[in-house]
Each structure stands twice: as C-alpha cells, then as structure tokens.
Design an enzyme around this catalytic site. Structure first.
Site, PDB file in Angstrom:
ATOM      1  N   ARG A 294     111.423 -43.486 124.720  1.00  0.00           N
ATOM      2  CA  ARG A 294     111.306 -42.231 123.639  1.00  0.00           C
ATOM      3  C   ARG A 294     110.929 -40.912 124.437  1.00  0.00           C
ATOM      4  O   ARG A 294     110.200 -41.006 125.686  1.00  0.00           O
ATOM      5  CB  ARG A 294     110.012 -42.528 122.946  1.00  0.00           C
ATOM      6  CG  ARG A 294     108.932 -42.800 123.326  1.00  0.00           C
ATOM      7  CD  ARG A 294     108.828 -44.378 123.388  1.00  0.00           C
ATOM      8  NE  ARG A 294     108.924 -45.464 122.408  1.00  0.00           N
ATOM      9  CZ  ARG A 294     108.336 -45.645 121.552  1.00  0.00           C
ATOM     10  NH1 ARG A 294     107.350 -45.133 120.918  1.00  0.00           N
ATOM     11  NH2 ARG A 294     109.113 -46.590 120.700  1.00  0.00           N
TER      12      ARG A 294
ATOM     13  N   ASP B 201     105.979 -39.586 122.427  1.00  0.00           N
ATOM     14  CA  ASP B 201     105.358 -40.260 121.404  1.00  0.00           C
ATOM     15  C   ASP B 201     103.971 -39.819 121.415  1.00  0.00           C
ATOM     16  O   ASP B 201     103.227 -39.512 122.364  1.00  0.00           O
ATOM     17  CB  ASP B 201     104.893 -41.916 121.985  1.00  0.00           C
ATOM     18  CG  ASP B 201     104.861 -42.993 121.118  1.00  0.00           C
ATOM     19  OD1 ASP B 201     105.037 -42.774 120.020  1.00  0.00           O
ATOM     20  OD2 ASP B 201     104.743 -44.066 121.423  1.00  0.00           O
TER      21      ASP B 201
ATOM     22  N   ASP C  17     100.274 -40.621 119.673  1.00  0.00           N
ATOM     23  CA  ASP C  17      99.493 -41.617 118.789  1.00  0.00           C
ATOM     24  C   ASP C  17      98.147 -41.126 118.604  1.00  0.00           C
ATOM     25  O   ASP C  17      97.419 -40.739 119.417  1.00  0.00           O
ATOM     26  CB  ASP C  17      99.545 -42.962 119.457  1.00  0.00           C
ATOM     27  CG  ASP C  17     100.949 -43.617 119.634  1.00  0.00           C
ATOM     28  OD1 ASP C  17     101.810 -43.543 118.695  1.00  0.00           O
ATOM     29  OD2 ASP C  17     100.993 -44.568 120.545  1.00  0.00           O
TER      30      ASP C  17
HETATM   31  N1  ROI Z   1     104.613 -48.247 127.611  1.00  0.00           N
HETATM   32  C1  ROI Z   1     103.939 -47.617 128.584  1.00  0.00           C
HETATM   33  N2  ROI Z   1     103.577 -47.885 129.698  1.00  0.00           N
HETATM   34  N3  ROI Z   1     103.589 -46.552 128.010  1.00  0.00           N
HETATM   35  C2  ROI Z   1     103.945 -46.210 126.727  1.00  0.00           C
HETATM   36  O1  ROI Z   1     103.435 -44.825 126.115  1.00  0.00           O
HETATM   37  C3  ROI Z   1     104.450 -46.895 125.655  1.00  0.00           C
HETATM   38  N4  ROI Z   1     104.764 -46.736 124.642  1.00  0.00           N
HETATM   39  C4  ROI Z   1     105.350 -47.585 123.730  1.00  0.00           C
HETATM   40  C5  ROI Z   1     105.930 -49.049 124.471  1.00  0.00           C
HETATM   41  C6  ROI Z   1     107.496 -49.034 124.117  1.00  0.00           C
HETATM   42  C7  ROI Z   1     105.243 -50.070 123.552  1.00  0.00           C
HETATM   43  N5  ROI Z   1     105.603 -49.294 125.627  1.00  0.00           N
HETATM   44  C8  ROI Z   1     104.863 -48.104 126.481  1.00  0.00           C
HETATM   45  O2  ROI Z   1     105.425 -47.334 122.544  1.00  0.00           O
END
Ligand code: ROI
Length: 169
Positions: A94, A97, A99
């Site tokens: 992505r 993201d 959150d």
């Molecule tokens: N893995 C890492 N290391 N960092 C992330 O921000 C992250 N975000 C996700 C998934 C794909 C689960 N794995 C990730 O959404």
C-alpha cells in the site's frame, strides 16, 4: 467539543514510502481541529503477512484533536485516498495506510471502527514507535506497552532517518 489525544499508525511500502510518510505527517497536522503534537522516528520493517512485497516504512503520530473518532476516521480515509491508495489484495502493498490506534483511553466497537486497533497489541511496527512517544502507556485493557513489547520479536525493525535528513538527530 472536548480535546482528545489520538495515536495514528502510518505505513507505506510502495511508490516512495519515505515521501508518503513525510507528506502524511504534514497533512495530519493540517486536518481540521487537529494538530500533530509528536512524530515518532521512522522504522523500516519486514512485511507482516504476505512476504512477497517490499519492506515497509512505519511511524506513529500523536494528535491533539477536537474531532470525534468517526470524524477523524473519515479524515484519515480521505488522506489515504489522496495518496492514491488502492487496495489490490488483502494485506498487500500500500502507498499509505493510516490506522487509528488509540483515542484517549476509549474502547469503541462499531462496524466501521474498532479502537484500540484490533492487531496493534501484536505488532512491533506499531508498538515500538508508539512506545517512543508514550513510554509509560497503559492500553485500555490494562496492559502496559513495555509488557506487550517484551513478548514480541522486534529484531526486524530498523530505525531509519527520514529522507532529506543529513545529520542524525
Ligand atoms: N507489515 C509491516 N511491517 N508494516 C505495515 O504497516 C503493515 N501493514 C499491513 C500489513 C500488510 C498487515 N503488513 C504490514 O497492513
């Protein structure tokens, strides 16, 4: 409206991850009724989930906001869209993201939003930068952040300097 503290996890692993993270921090500070009070260091982390994707850049922001949790979520999702986010596959790469990890010490469970973020307790790429900002944090379930971290292998996380930073801070 009351003033709240909210913590946001930032992640990116395609199309120039560092630049997306830096732009996102600036954008978070410009959200309505919101100020970014603290930025964590940036970390490079191995992908959790499917391993056939680039490493991530992760960080956490501490916001002071007068928005409600759902109004803040709307703003975060709009920012993700502005960064050209396309969900190609579940747990896939992505561009950005964002959150919503924590909102004061509230626990929310609605179809759109679960706070604290459902997976944050197991994720080093969230807890390490969060602990930098709030070392004595206790989550709404009573667990201390250092207790949670003690149960995790975080050896894949590497603190990295933001792009364009020439001297270590
Ligand atoms: N893995 C890492 N290391 N960092 C992330 O921000 C992250 N975000 C996700 C998934 C794909 C689960 N794995 C990730 O959404």
């Amino acid at each position: 409206m009351t003033l709240s503290l909210a913590w946001i996890g930032l992640g990116s692993n395609i199309d120039g991850p560092h630049e997306h993270i830096e732009r996102a921090f600036r954008a978070l500070d410009q959200l309505p009724l919101t100020r970014c009070q603290q930025q964590s260091s940036r970390y490079r982390s191995r992908p959790v989930g499917p391993a056939d994707q680039p490493d991530f850049v992760n960080a956490v922001a501490q916001l002071e906001t007068r928005l409600s949790p759902l109004a803040l979520l709307d703003q975060l999702q709009a920012l993700e869209q502005q960064h050209g986010r396309v969900r190609q596959r579940h747990w896939g790469p992505r561009t950005l993201d964002l959150d919503l990890l924590l909102f004061d010490d509230r626990q929310l469970s609605t179809p759109r939003l679960t706070v604290p973020h459902a997976h944050m307790h197991q994720r080093g790429f969230v807890l390490i930068p969060l602990a930098e900002l709030v070392p004595d944090l206790r989550l709404p379930n009573g667990k201390r952040i250092d207790e949670l971290l003690a149960t995790l292998d975080t050896s894949d996380l590497q603190r990295v300097l933001p792009k364009n930073t020439l001297t270590p801070q």
